[in-house]
Design an enzyme around this catalytic site. Structure first.
Site, short mmCIF file in Angstrom:
data_model
loop_
_atom_site.label_atom_id
_atom_site.label_comp_id
_atom_site.label_asym_id
_atom_site.label_seq_id
_atom_site.Cartn_x
_atom_site.Cartn_y
_atom_site.Cartn_z
N GLY A 1 12.45 57.19 56.32
CA GLY A 1 11.73 57.22 55.04
C GLY A 1 12.42 56.41 53.97
CG ASP A 2 16.17 57.53 52.45
OD1 ASP A 2 15.37 57.99 51.60
OD2 ASP A 2 17.12 58.18 52.89
#
Length: 162
Positions: free
Chosen positions: A119-120
């Protein structure tokens, strides 16, 4: 102060919901920051937890994205964009009044090594294209490429360049 500066200078302010428990245990601080947010990133679990904790009464990601985008916003020069990733399922984006789903890049299961940081990496890839003023579709593509790369290596490290 950072949020006020972003509004005053018309700077883009982003937030990642980061973990499902944050909206439960840090609801008040999150509610104070959200009015400054132009872009909100989240995965599906974080989005559904947020929906529950903020009383949206929905598990549908499109509905949650729309309701999150409709929350009060201090900078009226741009609409809020909400982006929900969900692993191998389509990325859900609410922007300019509509929900769009983007199919993820296919990766053979045997090539998936570690999903930590996906996600990052998505947010970083997206923002790298966004800062270069690329179209939304290209930003989503860059986010997916970065996430795809990071899940094919162990840990949050970039693979060796060839």
């Amino acid at each position: 102060e950072i949020g006020e500066h972003a509004v005053a200078e018309n700077k883009v302010f982003c937030m990642n919901l980061s973990a499902p428990f944050l909206s439960q245990f840090f609801k008040e601080p999150m509610a104070k920051v959200l009015p400054y947010c132009d872009i909100v990133f989240s995965n599906e679990d974080e989005a559904r937890a947020f929906s529950k904790d903020f009383g949206f009464n929905s598990t549908d990601l499109g509905v949650i994205a729309q309701k999150l985008a409709a929350l009060p916003k201090n900078n009226d020069k741009r609409s809020r964009m909400v982006i929900f990733t969900q692993g191998d399922k389509p990325t859900v984006v609410f922007h300019d009044g509509k929900v769009t789903e983007y199919p993820v890049l296919p990766i053979a299961p045997e090539n998936i090594v570690d999903t930590n940081g996906a996600g990052d990496a998505f947010a970083g890839g997206f923002l790298s294209a966004y800062c270069q003023e690329e179209e939304l579709d290209a930003c989503i593509q860059k986010g997916m490429e970065a996430a795809s790369m990071i899940i094919q290596v162990s840990g949050c490290t970039l693979p060796e360049r060839e």
